[in-house]
Motif scaffolding. Structure first.
Motif, mmCIF file in Angstrom:
data_model
loop_
_atom_site.group_PDB
_atom_site.id
_atom_site.type_symbol
_atom_site.label_atom_id
_atom_site.label_comp_id
_atom_site.label_asym_id
_atom_site.label_seq_id
_atom_site.Cartn_x
_atom_site.Cartn_y
_atom_site.Cartn_z
ATOM 1 N N GLU A 15 39.785 -7.588 74.301
ATOM 2 C CA GLU A 15 38.642 -6.679 74.284
ATOM 3 C C GLU A 15 38.172 -6.383 75.708
ATOM 4 O O GLU A 15 38.132 -7.261 76.561
ATOM 5 C CB GLU A 15 37.492 -7.289 73.481
ATOM 6 N N GLY A 16 37.832 -5.104 75.938
ATOM 7 C CA GLY A 16 37.374 -4.677 77.252
ATOM 8 C C GLY A 16 38.476 -4.096 78.117
ATOM 9 O O GLY A 16 38.194 -3.467 79.141
ATOM 10 N N GLU A 17 39.730 -4.305 77.733
ATOM 11 C CA GLU A 17 40.852 -3.776 78.502
ATOM 12 C C GLU A 17 41.335 -2.456 77.898
ATOM 13 O O GLU A 17 41.133 -2.196 76.710
ATOM 14 C CB GLU A 17 42.001 -4.785 78.528
ATOM 15 N N PRO A 18 42.019 -1.614 78.686
ATOM 16 C CA PRO A 18 42.587 -0.372 78.143
ATOM 17 C C PRO A 18 43.922 -0.648 77.455
ATOM 18 O O PRO A 18 44.580 -1.655 77.716
ATOM 19 C CB PRO A 18 42.775 0.497 79.390
ATOM 20 N N LEU A 19 44.317 0.256 76.580
ATOM 21 C CA LEU A 19 45.591 0.122 75.874
ATOM 22 C C LEU A 19 46.185 1.506 75.679
ATOM 23 O O LEU A 19 45.475 2.459 75.345
ATOM 24 C CB LEU A 19 45.389 -0.550 74.513
ATOM 25 N N THR A 20 47.504 1.618 75.886
ATOM 26 C CA THR A 20 48.203 2.882 75.687
ATOM 27 C C THR A 20 49.174 2.747 74.525
ATOM 28 O O THR A 20 50.025 1.846 74.513
ATOM 29 C CB THR A 20 48.969 3.299 76.957
ATOM 30 N N LEU A 21 49.036 3.641 73.545
ATOM 31 C CA LEU A 21 49.933 3.699 72.393
ATOM 32 C C LEU A 21 50.915 4.844 72.628
ATOM 33 O O LEU A 21 50.508 5.979 72.885
ATOM 34 C CB LEU A 21 49.134 3.931 71.102
ATOM 35 N N SER A 22 52.197 4.543 72.539
ATOM 36 C CA SER A 22 53.214 5.533 72.899
ATOM 37 C C SER A 22 53.575 6.443 71.730
ATOM 38 O O SER A 22 53.551 6.034 70.567
ATOM 39 C CB SER A 22 54.472 4.828 73.409
ATOM 40 N N CYS A 23 53.913 7.676 72.072
ATOM 41 C CA CYS A 23 54.402 8.647 71.091
ATOM 42 C C CYS A 23 55.105 9.770 71.863
ATOM 43 O O CYS A 23 54.568 10.278 72.852
ATOM 44 C CB CYS A 23 53.248 9.210 70.260
ATOM 45 N N ARG A 24 56.294 10.143 71.432
ATOM 46 C CA ARG A 24 57.032 11.213 72.101
ATOM 47 C C ARG A 24 57.990 11.882 71.124
ATOM 48 O O ARG A 24 58.364 11.302 70.111
ATOM 49 C CB ARG A 24 57.790 10.666 73.312
ATOM 50 N N TYR A 25 58.373 13.097 71.444
ATOM 51 C CA TYR A 25 59.335 13.832 70.626
ATOM 52 C C TYR A 25 60.190 14.699 71.548
ATOM 53 O O TYR A 25 59.880 14.874 72.735
ATOM 54 C CB TYR A 25 58.622 14.685 69.568
ATOM 55 N N SER A 26 61.265 15.253 71.019
ATOM 56 C CA SER A 26 62.213 16.023 71.827
ATOM 57 C C SER A 26 61.805 17.498 71.881
ATOM 58 O O SER A 26 61.835 18.204 70.859
ATOM 59 C CB SER A 26 63.625 15.887 71.241
ATOM 60 N N ILE A 27 61.414 17.921 73.077
ATOM 61 C CA ILE A 27 61.076 19.331 73.276
ATOM 62 C C ILE A 27 62.319 20.203 73.108
ATOM 63 O O ILE A 27 62.269 21.306 72.536
ATOM 64 C CB ILE A 27 60.466 19.540 74.676
ATOM 65 N N LYS A 28 63.465 19.717 73.593
ATOM 66 C CA LYS A 28 64.693 20.506 73.505
ATOM 67 C C LYS A 28 65.088 20.752 72.059
ATOM 68 O O LYS A 28 65.633 21.811 71.729
ATOM 69 C CB LYS A 28 65.820 19.784 74.228
ATOM 70 N N ARG A 29 64.827 19.799 71.199
ATOM 71 C CA ARG A 29 65.249 19.931 69.797
ATOM 72 C C ARG A 29 64.230 20.681 68.955
ATOM 73 O O ARG A 29 64.597 21.547 68.148
ATOM 74 C CB ARG A 29 65.494 18.549 69.207
#
Length: 228
Positions: A15-29
């Motif tokens: 608690e109190g710290e930052p967190l990054t949740l990843s998500c990505r997709y293919s722009i080319k496709r």
């Protein structure tokens, strides 16, 4: 719309710290696509929407607590949560709008904040294990003064002394049980012997009394015979 690909994972953060949740997709496709982050994936679109894009820019966001990290033009739509709190616990879904029916790409992640006071440094030091007695209780009582040490302000001498006293008391109780059983056995034998002795004496007395009566009656019978 269903998912082309979906996955779920659990993220633990203090608690109190930052967190990054990843998500990505293919722009080319798939080309630039609308993306939403929400507290659930929903049936048609994210439920409890936190932030969403139109494929090139952010079009809505519920709070400055959330921001998208990464290049949207490259298909990177990671969600950063600043100052994570207990209220942030639960599921987070990234959903990418892919053309066609049942083609959406979804990723579900679970966030589990951890109390910062439960760190390893805040835990009390463990007590040292008490050594086993070498031979007997007496041996343990003899060596315990040398094992009494001061550690972290705790007087282990009193702890060891109490443990030795408890073992000695237990040993004394174990000795008392055979002594009590022996006393009961001796008492039973004494009662049994007394009963047998009384029975024997009564039998002897009865025999003597019968003999005396027979001796008393015999002269009478002889006198009667003489008169005849």
């Amino acid at each position: 719309m269903a998912a082309v690909g979906s996955s779920a994972s659990t993220r633990i953060v203090t608690e109190g710290e930052p967190l990054t949740l990843s998500c990505r997709y293919s722009i080319k496709r798939y080309g630039p696509s609308s993306v939403c982050w929400g507290r659930g994936c929903g049936a048609l679109w994210c439920s409890g929407i936190i932030v969403q894009t139109d494929g090139s820019r952010v079009v809505s966001k519920v709070s400055e607590k959330y921001r998208l990290a990464g290049d949207l033009q490259s298909g990177l739509v990671d969600l950063t949560i600043t100052n994570v709190s207990r209220k942030d616990k639960g599921p987070y879904c990234c959903r990418v709008d892919i053309d066609g029916y049942f083609n959406d790409k979804k990723r579900l992640q679970l966030l589990n904040p951890r109390d910062p006071t439960l760190s390893k440094n805040s835990l009390p030091p463990p007590y040292p294990a008490r050594p086993e007695p070498l031979h007997s209780t007496d041996t343990w009582l003899r060596i315990q003064p040398s094992l009494a040490v001061e550690a972290d302000g705790v007087n282990h001498s009193s702890i060891l002394s109490t443990a030795g006293t408890m073992e000695e008391t237990s040993y004394q109780h174990q000795l008392q049980i055979p002594v009590l059983s022996l006393c009961l056995c001796l008492l039973f034998l004494l009662v049994l012997g007394s009963t047998a002795l009384l029975a024997f004496r009564r039998r002897i007395h009865k025999t003597d009394f019968t003999t005396e009566r027979l001796q008393t009656r015999r002269p009478v019978e002889e006198n009667i015979y003489t008169l005849d």
